[in-house]
Design an enzyme around this catalytic site. Structure first.
Site, PDB file in Angstrom:
ATOM      1  N   GLY A   1      -1.228  -2.174   8.841  1.00 57.42           N
ATOM      2  CA  GLY A   1      -2.206  -2.871   9.668  1.00 57.42           C
ATOM      3  C   GLY A   1      -2.441  -2.235  11.025  1.00 57.42           C
ATOM      4  O   GLY A   1      -3.061  -2.838  11.900  1.00 57.42           O
TER       5      GLY A   1
ATOM      6  N   LYS B   1      -2.703 -10.833   1.577  1.00 54.20           N
ATOM      7  CA  LYS B   1      -1.946 -11.560   2.607  1.00 54.20           C
ATOM      8  C   LYS B   1      -2.512 -12.977   2.749  1.00 54.20           C
ATOM      9  O   LYS B   1      -2.891 -13.569   1.745  1.00 54.20           O
ATOM     10  CB  LYS B   1      -1.965 -10.770   3.933  1.00 54.20           C
ATOM     11  CG  LYS B   1      -1.603  -9.304   3.710  1.00 54.20           C
ATOM     12  CD  LYS B   1      -1.315  -8.541   4.958  1.00 54.20           C
ATOM     13  CE  LYS B   1      -0.928  -7.113   4.584  1.00 54.20           C
ATOM     14  NZ  LYS B   1      -0.513  -6.317   5.718  1.00 54.20           N
TER      15      LYS B   1
ATOM     16  N   GLY C   1      -5.672  -4.345   4.418  1.00 51.86           N
ATOM     17  CA  GLY C   1      -7.001  -4.502   5.013  1.00 51.86           C
ATOM     18  C   GLY C   1      -8.152  -4.010   4.140  1.00 51.86           C
ATOM     19  O   GLY C   1      -9.142  -4.725   3.943  1.00 51.86           O
TER      20      GLY C   1
ATOM     21  N   GLU D   1       6.286   1.291   2.196  1.00 53.08           N
ATOM     22  CA  GLU D   1       5.351   0.918   3.252  1.00 53.08           C
ATOM     23  C   GLU D   1       6.040   1.031   4.608  1.00 53.08           C
ATOM     24  O   GLU D   1       6.753   0.109   5.018  1.00 53.08           O
ATOM     25  CB  GLU D   1       4.883  -0.528   3.060  1.00 53.08           C
ATOM     26  CG  GLU D   1       4.172  -0.779   1.746  1.00 53.08           C
ATOM     27  CD  GLU D   1       3.281  -2.018   1.834  1.00 53.08           C
ATOM     28  OE1 GLU D   1       2.071  -1.874   1.622  1.00 53.08           O
ATOM     29  OE2 GLU D   1       3.798  -3.100   2.146  1.00 53.08           O
TER      30      GLU D   1
ATOM     31  N   GLU E   1       6.437  -7.976   5.934  1.00 50.86           N
ATOM     32  CA  GLU E   1       6.118  -9.186   6.713  1.00 50.86           C
ATOM     33  C   GLU E   1       7.036 -10.339   6.318  1.00 50.86           C
ATOM     34  O   GLU E   1       7.363 -11.188   7.139  1.00 50.86           O
ATOM     35  CB  GLU E   1       4.635  -9.543   6.524  1.00 50.86           C
ATOM     36  CG  GLU E   1       3.736  -8.596   7.318  1.00 50.86           C
ATOM     37  CD  GLU E   1       2.375  -8.347   6.690  1.00 50.86           C
ATOM     38  OE1 GLU E   1       1.935  -9.134   5.838  1.00 50.86           O
ATOM     39  OE2 GLU E   1       1.743  -7.332   7.069  1.00 50.86           O
TER      40      GLU E   1
ATOM     41  N   HIS F   1       7.983  -7.902   0.866  1.00 51.63           N
ATOM     42  CA  HIS F   1       7.035  -7.227   1.766  1.00 51.63           C
ATOM     43  C   HIS F   1       7.619  -7.258   3.184  1.00 51.63           C
ATOM     44  O   HIS F   1       8.291  -8.216   3.561  1.00 51.63           O
ATOM     45  CB  HIS F   1       5.686  -7.940   1.721  1.00 51.63           C
ATOM     46  CG  HIS F   1       4.620  -7.216   2.483  1.00 51.63           C
ATOM     47  ND1 HIS F   1       4.513  -7.320   3.862  1.00 51.63           N
ATOM     48  CD2 HIS F   1       3.655  -6.361   2.085  1.00 51.63           C
ATOM     49  CE1 HIS F   1       3.511  -6.542   4.257  1.00 51.63           C
ATOM     50  NE2 HIS F   1       2.977  -5.955   3.215  1.00 51.63           N
TER      51      HIS F   1
ATOM     52  N   SER G   1      -2.034   1.181   6.036  1.00 48.75           N
ATOM     53  CA  SER G   1      -3.305   1.757   6.493  1.00 48.75           C
ATOM     54  C   SER G   1      -3.884   2.773   5.503  1.00 48.75           C
ATOM     55  O   SER G   1      -4.468   3.779   5.913  1.00 48.75           O
ATOM     56  CB  SER G   1      -3.156   2.376   7.890  1.00 48.75           C
ATOM     57  OG  SER G   1      -2.807   1.375   8.834  1.00 48.75           O
TER      58      SER G   1
ATOM     59  N   ASN H   1      -3.366  -6.254  -1.454  1.00 44.16           N
ATOM     60  CA  ASN H   1      -2.535  -7.336  -0.912  1.00 44.16           C
ATOM     61  C   ASN H   1      -3.394  -8.105   0.088  1.00 44.16           C
ATOM     62  O   ASN H   1      -3.653  -7.622   1.180  1.00 44.16           O
ATOM     63  CB  ASN H   1      -1.299  -6.732  -0.227  1.00 44.16           C
ATOM     64  CG  ASN H   1      -0.473  -7.786   0.486  1.00 44.16           C
ATOM     65  OD1 ASN H   1      -0.668  -8.995   0.282  1.00 44.16           O
ATOM     66  ND2 ASN H   1       0.454  -7.344   1.320  1.00 44.16           N
TER      67      ASN H   1
END
Ligand code: PGA
Length: 258
Positions: free
Chosen positions: A178, A11, A240, A172, A103, A101, A218, A9
């Site tokens: 993150g 982002k 990430g 998640e 976010e 998601h 993570s 992902n």
């Protein structure tokens, strides 16, 4: 046997000019160049920003890598400024998308209701929806993980009933995204087992056996082996670490080893 799925992902990261060097480096590091059949044994997908979708699809094709959107609207067309429809994505050769998601839920007002509408529309359009669920830190600390995840998953399964198609659910935990603080493999497995039980009960035992459940938050080359060793974890949704070709390639190799 569920084929492992490693989904990156990106982002709001990367530019069109970075695509070709990235995929070339990733394919080499992962060993796809030497063994093109690898992507049949472990599925690889990148969810990239809208402006990158067309080019990413072209470039990823030669490596057998899938490209997904990060969001989509449930309506086919109309007065929805800033939104993108399934048909528009389909024209680009896209048939998978992230949905809900955390976010999107946290910053852009997505709710269980909008997520459900998107899942329903995705399945009707023949898409692979990767629907995301997960509790916040406050919810975990107050012992609400099970009830929050049950509520989110029940809403998604309601939208996917009776035939969940290629629906994937990603667990998640918000506190792990993150933050460098992954859930332990035991914590992740506990929630994945809960989700699979809900799928079995609310859809069917066969759907429960078939549906792939991803862990995200993570996930790194260091912890992915242990996560993938859990019985109900069928892959990862990786933020990430998916921005670095060598790191994500290592994670794909871990998926291959399972
Ligand atoms: P992270 O993000 O791997 O950077 O924690 C995961 C995600 O948000 O999908």
């Amino acid at each position: 046997m569920r084929t492992k799925l490693l989904a990156g992902n990106w982002k709001m990261n990367k530019r069109i000019s970075e695509l070709a060097p990235f995929f070339d480096a990733f394919a080499t590091e992962a060993g796809i160049d030497r063994d093109p059949g690898l992507v049949k044994k472990v599925e690889v997908l990148f969810a990239v920003p809208y402006p990158l979708l067309a080019q990413a699809t072209q470039l990823a094709k030669k490596h057998g890598i899938h490209i997904a959107a990060q969001n989509v609207h449930w309506e086919a067309s109309g007065a929805f400024t800033g939104e993108v429809s399934f048909g528009m994505l389909q024209e680009l050769g896209i048939n998978a998308t992230l949905i809900g998601h955390s976010e999107r839920r946290q910053y852009f007002g997505e709710t269980d209701e909008t997520v459900a509408k998107k899942v329903k529309a995705a399945l009707a359009a023949g898409f692979t929806p990767i629907a995301c669920v997960g509790e916040t830190l406050a919810e975990r600390d107050s012992g609400k993980t099970e009830s929050v995840v049950t509520r989110q998953v029940t809403s998604i399964l309601g939208a996917a009933s009776p035939d969940p198609g290629r629906l994937v659910i990603a667990y998640e935990p918000v506190w792990a995204i993150g933050t460098g603080r992954s859930a332990t493999s035991a914590q992740a497995q506990e929630v994945h087992a809960l989700i699979r039980r809900l799928v079995r009960e609310q859809l069917s035992p066969a759907a429960g056996d078939r549906m792939r459940l991803l862990y995200g938050g993570s996930a790194t080359p260091q912890n992915i082996d242990e996560l993938l060793a859990q019985g109900d974890i069928d892959g990862g949704l990786v933020g990430g670490a998916s921005l670095k070709p060598a790191d994500f390639a290592k994670m794909v190799r871990s998926g291959l080893a399972r």
